[in-house]
Design a protein around this motif. Structure first.
Motif, PDB file in Angstrom:
ATOM      1  N   GLN A  76     -60.753 -10.344 -41.181  1.00 59.69           N
ATOM      2  CA  GLN A  76     -59.014  -9.866 -41.710  1.00 59.69           C
ATOM      3  C   GLN A  76     -58.547  -9.922 -43.155  1.00 59.69           C
ATOM      4  O   GLN A  76     -59.516 -10.352 -43.862  1.00 59.69           O
ATOM      5  N   ARG A  78     -56.793  -8.970 -46.541  1.00 63.01           N
ATOM      6  CA  ARG A  78     -55.057  -9.813 -46.784  1.00 63.01           C
ATOM      7  C   ARG A  78     -55.427  -9.237 -48.002  1.00 63.01           C
ATOM      8  O   ARG A  78     -56.457  -9.577 -49.797  1.00 63.01           O
ATOM      9  N   LEU A 103     -59.112  -9.754 -50.028  1.00 64.50           N
ATOM     10  CA  LEU A 103     -59.454 -11.106 -50.036  1.00 64.50           C
ATOM     11  C   LEU A 103     -60.170 -10.521 -47.761  1.00 64.50           C
ATOM     12  O   LEU A 103     -59.263  -9.444 -48.096  1.00 64.50           O
ATOM     13  N   THR A 105     -61.447 -12.036 -44.706  1.00 66.42           N
ATOM     14  CA  THR A 105     -62.158 -13.460 -43.562  1.00 66.42           C
ATOM     15  C   THR A 105     -62.347 -12.942 -42.430  1.00 66.42           C
ATOM     16  O   THR A 105     -62.185 -12.102 -41.989  1.00 66.42           O
ATOM     17  N   ARG A 106     -63.537 -13.543 -42.453  1.00 65.42           N
ATOM     18  CA  ARG A 106     -64.919 -13.435 -41.207  1.00 65.42           C
ATOM     19  C   ARG A 106     -64.603 -14.013 -40.243  1.00 65.42           C
ATOM     20  O   ARG A 106     -64.029 -15.051 -40.468  1.00 65.42           O
ATOM     21  N   PRO A 107     -64.508 -13.868 -38.755  1.00 65.53           N
ATOM     22  CA  PRO A 107     -64.039 -15.103 -38.080  1.00 65.53           C
ATOM     23  C   PRO A 107     -65.374 -16.044 -38.224  1.00 65.53           C
ATOM     24  O   PRO A 107     -66.541 -16.070 -38.107  1.00 65.53           O
ATOM     25  N   GLY A 108     -64.896 -17.550 -37.963  1.00 67.65           N
ATOM     26  CA  GLY A 108     -64.869 -18.734 -37.771  1.00 67.65           C
ATOM     27  C   GLY A 108     -65.303 -19.105 -39.406  1.00 67.65           C
ATOM     28  O   GLY A 108     -66.390 -20.340 -40.257  1.00 67.65           O
ATOM     29  N   GLU A 109     -65.495 -18.574 -40.384  1.00 67.69           N
ATOM     30  CA  GLU A 109     -66.016 -18.387 -41.943  1.00 67.69           C
ATOM     31  C   GLU A 109     -64.499 -19.325 -42.215  1.00 67.69           C
ATOM     32  O   GLU A 109     -63.908 -18.319 -43.149  1.00 67.69           O
ATOM     33  N   ARG A 110     -64.783 -20.469 -43.497  1.00 66.49           N
ATOM     34  CA  ARG A 110     -63.395 -20.629 -43.971  1.00 66.49           C
ATOM     35  C   ARG A 110     -62.981 -20.720 -45.197  1.00 66.49           C
ATOM     36  O   ARG A 110     -61.796 -20.194 -45.664  1.00 66.49           O
ATOM     37  N   VAL A 111     -64.145 -19.732 -45.590  1.00 65.93           N
ATOM     38  CA  VAL A 111     -64.202 -19.401 -47.457  1.00 65.93           C
ATOM     39  C   VAL A 111     -64.244 -17.726 -47.202  1.00 65.93           C
ATOM     40  O   VAL A 111     -64.957 -17.030 -46.717  1.00 65.93           O
ATOM     41  N   PRO A 112     -62.705 -17.557 -48.134  1.00 66.09           N
ATOM     42  CA  PRO A 112     -62.989 -15.844 -47.655  1.00 66.09           C
ATOM     43  C   PRO A 112     -63.706 -15.178 -48.922  1.00 66.09           C
ATOM     44  O   PRO A 112     -63.714 -16.045 -50.088  1.00 66.09           O
ATOM     45  N   GLU A 113     -63.654 -14.095 -48.580  1.00 68.61           N
ATOM     46  CA  GLU A 113     -64.374 -13.197 -49.949  1.00 68.61           C
ATOM     47  C   GLU A 113     -62.973 -12.795 -50.650  1.00 68.61           C
ATOM     48  O   GLU A 113     -62.296 -12.000 -50.146  1.00 68.61           O
ATOM     49  N   ILE A 114     -62.945 -13.062 -52.254  1.00 67.94           N
ATOM     50  CA  ILE A 114     -61.820 -12.487 -52.557  1.00 67.94           C
ATOM     51  C   ILE A 114     -62.731 -11.464 -54.244  1.00 67.94           C
ATOM     52  O   ILE A 114     -63.356 -11.728 -55.189  1.00 67.94           O
TER      53      ILE A 114
END
Lengths: 146, 146, 146
Positions: A76, A78, A103, A105-114
Motif C-alpha cells: 500500500q 501513500r 510511504l 506499507t507491506r502486509p503485516g509490517e506495522r512500520v511503513p518505509e518513508i
C-alpha cells in the motif's frame, strides 16, 4: 449543511484536487490519475527517467513503473504532500510547489518505509471550472540535480 | 483562472504564509525567513537556547546554527507542519499552534532522518495586509519542559 | 486583523476541526475529544476491536486503550492527517477521507516511532453551526481488511 457556505478559495481547491488525485494513484486507479492531467499533460516522476506525456502515456508509464517496482507485492503506497505554496501567474496558470514523502506499507509490517523526500513543481490550469495538472516535475532530495 | 474567485480565508492564508516561510528556510534563504517576522520578532527554535530577537538577530542565529550543525554537509532539510490550529484573539493577533517534523536528507541516502517531533506556537500579526510572525516558540516532544 | 475577512470555506473548517480534535486527543483530553463526536457517535479506532459508541463510551474506551498500551509511560503521541478529501453528500452530511500517521515520542529519544499508516473515513455533521463527527472508521494499511 448550510447552503450559504462560503465558496472555497483557490488554496483549498488545490488541496482538495491533490487529495483526490493522489488517493486515485495510491489506490492503483492509474487511468483516473491520468485524467487529472490535461490531455497534453507531462509527468516527470523520477529523476533520470524521461517524462511521460499525454493522459494515455501517463497511465501506461504508471502501469509499467508499478509492475517493475512492486510486481506481485500487495503493498500500500501513500503519497503525503506538505508546505503547499500556490502562486497565480499572469498567464492564468497556477504554480504549486510543495514537499512530498512517499510511504510504503507491506502486509503485516506495522512500520511503513518513508522515502524519498521530494520537492514537486506543478503547473495547474482550469478547464471548465475544474483544476487539471498541465505538468508535474518531481525532484528527489537525495539525488543532486543534473 | 476566474477573476470571481472567492477570497482566501484566514486559515488558508496562514498555510500559504507558512509554506513560503519554510521553503525560504529550507532553501537556506535565512534573510528572507527573517523578513517573515516582525521587526521586533522573537524566535525560540530549540529548548535550552536563548531566543533570537529582531530580524537581524534571527538571520544571524540561523546562520550560526546551520554552520554549527551542518558545516560542509550538502544536506537538504525540510520542515513539515500539520494539525494547524488557528485562533483569532481579541487583541487582533492570531495564535497558531501546530505540529512540526524536521526532515534531513543526505546526498545519496534515499531515506531521510525524521526527527524531532515538535509542537510550535506562533503569534501572528497583520501589517499592511501581510501576515508576519511576532513570536515563534518550538517545544521538542522528547525534551521535558522546564 | 481585518473584520472584512472572507469566511472560511468548508475545506478549511474541516482542517481546523481536525486540528482541535486531535490536539485534544494527543494531550490526553479524552472527554474533550469525545465531545467532538455527536451524542450517538461511533469510533472504530483499531481493526478487530469493536467500535466505541456514544460520547461517554468513546471517552471510556480511550482511557482504557491508553492505560493498556502506555500505562506508566510518559509518551507524547501525535496524530498527523494528510490528503484530506472532503465530499458533501446529498443528505447534508460530509464525508472526509484522509491519510493518518500515528507518531510516538518517548522522553529523551529524539527520533519518534512513526506507525502505523492508516486510512480514515469520517462522517461529519453540522449541529448549531459546529462540525461534529458522527462516525470515524480507521483502517490500518498493514492489516488486510476482513
Amino acid at each position: 449543511m448550510s447552503t450559504e457556505r462560503a465558496r472555497e478559495g483557490l488554496y483549498s481547491r488545490v488541496q482538495q484536487f491533490h487529495a483526490e488525485q493522489m488517493q486515485a494513484l495510491d489506490s492503483g486507479r492509474f487511468e483516473e490519475y491520468a485524467e487529472t492531467f490535461t490531455e497534453d499533460g507531462e509527468f516527470r516522476h523520477s529523476p533520470g527517467r524521461p517524462p511521460a506525456r499525454t493522459r494515455a502515456g501517463i497511465a501506461k508509464e504508471l502501469t509499467a513503473f508499478h509492475q517493475e517496482r512492486f510486481a506481485g507485492e500487495a503493498v500500500q503506497r501513500r503519497h503525503w504532500f506538505n508546505m503547499l505554496n500556490v502562486q497565480e501567474q499572469a498567464d492564468g496558470t497556477v504554480h504549486a510547489t510543495f514537499y512530498v514523502l512517499a510511504l510504503l506499507t507491506r502486509p503485516g509490517e506495522r512500520v511503513p518505509e518513508i522515502a524519498p523526500s521530494c520537492l514537486v513543481r506543478d503547473v495547474l490550469v482550469e478547464e471548465d471550472g475544474r483544476l487539471l495538472t498541465r505538468s508535474r516535475r518531481v525532484e528527489h532530495d537525495h539525488v543532486p540535480e543534473a
